[in-house]
Structures are given as C-alpha cells and as structure tokens.
Design a protein around this motif. Structure first.
Motif, PDB file in Angstrom:
ATOM      1  N   GLY A  46      98.047  69.577 -55.181  1.00  0.00           N
ATOM      2  CA  GLY A  46      98.859  68.667 -55.993  1.00  0.00           C
ATOM      3  C   GLY A  46      99.998  68.070 -55.195  1.00  0.00           C
ATOM      4  N   PHE A  47     100.671  68.908 -54.419  1.00  0.00           N
ATOM      5  CA  PHE A  47     101.774  68.413 -53.598  1.00  0.00           C
ATOM      6  C   PHE A  47     101.266  67.445 -52.540  1.00  0.00           C
ATOM      7  CE2 PHE A  47     104.469  68.686 -49.834  1.00  0.00           C
ATOM      8  CZ  PHE A  47     105.670  68.308 -50.372  1.00  0.00           C
ATOM      9  N   LEU A  48     100.216  67.834 -51.802  1.00  0.00           N
ATOM     10  CA  LEU A  48      99.729  66.987 -50.709  1.00  0.00           C
ATOM     11  C   LEU A  48      99.163  65.656 -51.215  1.00  0.00           C
ATOM     12  CD1 LEU A  48      98.018  69.602 -48.378  1.00  0.00           C
ATOM     13  CD2 LEU A  48     100.209  68.445 -48.066  1.00  0.00           C
ATOM     14  N   ASN A  49      98.371  65.688 -52.274  1.00  0.00           N
ATOM     15  CA  ASN A  49      97.801  64.445 -52.798  1.00  0.00           C
ATOM     16  C   ASN A  49      98.870  63.504 -53.329  1.00  0.00           C
ATOM     17  OD1 ASN A  49      95.138  65.046 -52.175  1.00  0.00           O
ATOM     18  ND2 ASN A  49      94.832  66.149 -54.084  1.00  0.00           N
ATOM     19  N   ASN A  50      99.852  64.036 -54.020  1.00  0.00           N
ATOM     20  CA  ASN A  50     100.930  63.183 -54.520  1.00  0.00           C
ATOM     21  C   ASN A  50     101.822  62.682 -53.384  1.00  0.00           C
ATOM     22  OD1 ASN A  50     100.478  63.104 -57.400  1.00  0.00           O
ATOM     23  ND2 ASN A  50     100.923  65.279 -57.362  1.00  0.00           N
ATOM     24  N   LEU A  51     101.981  63.491 -52.357  1.00  0.00           N
ATOM     25  CA  LEU A  51     102.736  63.033 -51.183  1.00  0.00           C
ATOM     26  C   LEU A  51     102.005  61.880 -50.498  1.00  0.00           C
ATOM     27  CD1 LEU A  51     105.192  63.545 -49.352  1.00  0.00           C
ATOM     28  CD2 LEU A  51     103.731  65.061 -48.013  1.00  0.00           C
ATOM     29  N   ILE A  52     100.692  61.964 -50.393  1.00  0.00           N
ATOM     30  CA  ILE A  52      99.901  60.873 -49.805  1.00  0.00           C
ATOM     31  C   ILE A  52     100.064  59.597 -50.614  1.00  0.00           C
ATOM     32  CG2 ILE A  52      97.534  60.084 -49.387  1.00  0.00           C
ATOM     33  CD1 ILE A  52      96.886  62.997 -48.593  1.00  0.00           C
ATOM     34  N   VAL A  53     100.032  59.727 -51.943  1.00  0.00           N
ATOM     35  CA  VAL A  53     100.218  58.552 -52.802  1.00  0.00           C
ATOM     36  C   VAL A  53     101.591  57.923 -52.565  1.00  0.00           C
ATOM     37  CG1 VAL A  53     100.502  57.814 -55.204  1.00  0.00           C
ATOM     38  CG2 VAL A  53      98.594  59.282 -54.573  1.00  0.00           C
ATOM     39  N   LEU A  72     102.809  55.311 -59.537  1.00  0.00           N
ATOM     40  CA  LEU A  72     103.800  55.924 -58.654  1.00  0.00           C
ATOM     41  C   LEU A  72     104.694  56.886 -59.441  1.00  0.00           C
ATOM     42  CD1 LEU A  72     105.215  55.989 -55.837  1.00  0.00           C
ATOM     43  CD2 LEU A  72     106.696  54.202 -56.734  1.00  0.00           C
ATOM     44  N   ASN A  73     105.121  56.475 -60.635  1.00  0.00           N
ATOM     45  CA  ASN A  73     105.949  57.348 -61.464  1.00  0.00           C
ATOM     46  C   ASN A  73     105.190  58.595 -61.895  1.00  0.00           C
ATOM     47  OD1 ASN A  73     108.378  55.942 -61.506  1.00  0.00           O
ATOM     48  ND2 ASN A  73     107.605  54.508 -63.020  1.00  0.00           N
ATOM     49  N   ILE A  74     103.922  58.443 -62.240  1.00  0.00           N
ATOM     50  CA  ILE A  74     103.101  59.602 -62.615  1.00  0.00           C
ATOM     51  C   ILE A  74     102.964  60.551 -61.427  1.00  0.00           C
ATOM     52  CG2 ILE A  74     100.767  60.330 -63.242  1.00  0.00           C
ATOM     53  CD1 ILE A  74     100.590  57.804 -64.961  1.00  0.00           C
ATOM     54  N   MET A  79     104.403  65.597 -58.813  1.00  0.00           N
ATOM     55  CA  MET A  79     104.902  66.291 -57.632  1.00  0.00           C
ATOM     56  C   MET A  79     106.088  67.188 -57.993  1.00  0.00           C
ATOM     57  SD  MET A  79     106.193  64.617 -54.121  1.00  0.00           S
ATOM     58  CE  MET A  79     105.194  65.057 -52.750  1.00  0.00           C
ATOM     59  N   LEU A  80     106.962  66.708 -58.861  1.00  0.00           N
ATOM     60  CA  LEU A  80     108.098  67.519 -59.286  1.00  0.00           C
ATOM     61  C   LEU A  80     107.652  68.737 -60.089  1.00  0.00           C
ATOM     62  CD1 LEU A  80     110.618  64.693 -60.203  1.00  0.00           C
ATOM     63  CD2 LEU A  80     110.783  66.303 -58.303  1.00  0.00           C
ATOM     64  N   PHE A 115     109.381  67.287 -66.935  1.00  0.00           N
ATOM     65  CA  PHE A 115     108.469  66.520 -66.086  1.00  0.00           C
ATOM     66  C   PHE A 115     107.078  66.413 -66.698  1.00  0.00           C
ATOM     67  CE2 PHE A 115     111.318  68.293 -62.620  1.00  0.00           C
ATOM     68  CZ  PHE A 115     112.133  67.193 -62.649  1.00  0.00           C
ATOM     69  N   GLY A 116     106.653  67.428 -67.420  1.00  0.00           N
ATOM     70  CA  GLY A 116     105.353  67.377 -68.075  1.00  0.00           C
ATOM     71  C   GLY A 116     105.319  66.338 -69.178  1.00  0.00           C
TER      72      GLY A 116
END
Length: 124
Positions: A46-53, A72-74, A79-80, A115-116
């Motif tokens: 989750g962290f890595l994929n959202n960081l890539i985005v 981007l907001n999602i 990520m948070l 965040f959810g």
C-alpha cells in the motif's frame, strides 16, 4: 454492586475474563502471526504503490487534471492510513497483544476514522 457491574462491563469491553481458569478468548499466536503477515503486505505494498502514484503525479504534468487530482487525493489518504493506522495494528499483531494502550487505541480509531472516511467520500 456498582463495583461489580463496572468490572463486568470493563471486562466485556476488553474481552477479558474474571475467572483465571476460564480459557482466554481471542486469536491464538498463529492467528496473530497470520494477521501480521497480511497487514505487513498491506503496509508495504500500500505504501509503495501509493508512493509511486504520488511520484508519477509530480513527475508528469500531463496527469494533472481534475479527475486525476481526485485519484491523487485518494492515494494520499490511503498512504496516510497505511502509515499511521496499519503500522500500529501490524506491530500489535507481531507482539500478540495490543501495544498502544488507551491513547494508542484512541489514536488508531481517530486516524482510521479520519483518513478512512476521506477515502470513502472521495471514492463516492
């Protein structure tokens, strides 16, 4: 009588038994390990994929349009959740018990709720 009912409700909220000979309810050590493995995958991927985005949005200016800004907001919200919510749950499952204490529990609930909810609202 008041003390007895207070202890009874407190024990219900934590899932603890007042009888030391009664078997403990909850996950076994194996169950905690399995949950920790799945939470570890969710945390890392989750962290890595959202960081890539987020990196792609910063690198390519053509991606900056209104629909993609919603994505981007999602991604930022997810990520948070991974960083601040899943980490505490992952660490607790590694130890086999909740390690956050009362304030950690409130923080965990606040973060996942905050965040959810934004993830749900943005996805609608």
């Amino acid at each position: 009588m008041l003390e007895m009912s207070t202890n009874w409700t407190a024990n219900l909220s934590f899932g603890a038994s007042t009888d030391p000979h009664e078997p403990r309810t909850g996950l076994s050590r194996t169950g905690h390990t399995i949950v920790a493995v799945f939470l570890g995958f969710i945390l890392v991927f989750g962290f890595l994929n959202n960081l890539i985005v987020l990196i792609l949005f910063c690198k390519f200016k053509t991606l900056r349009n209104p629909v993609n800004m919603l994505l981007l907001n999602i991604s930022a919200s997810d990520m948070l959740v991974c960083i601040s919510g899943t980490t505490l749950s992952f660490a607790s499952n590694i130890h086999g018990r909740w390690i956050g204490g009362e304030y950690g529990c409130m923080w965990y609930g606040f973060v996942n709720s905050c965040f959810g909810k934004s993830l749900k609202i943005l996805s609608y």
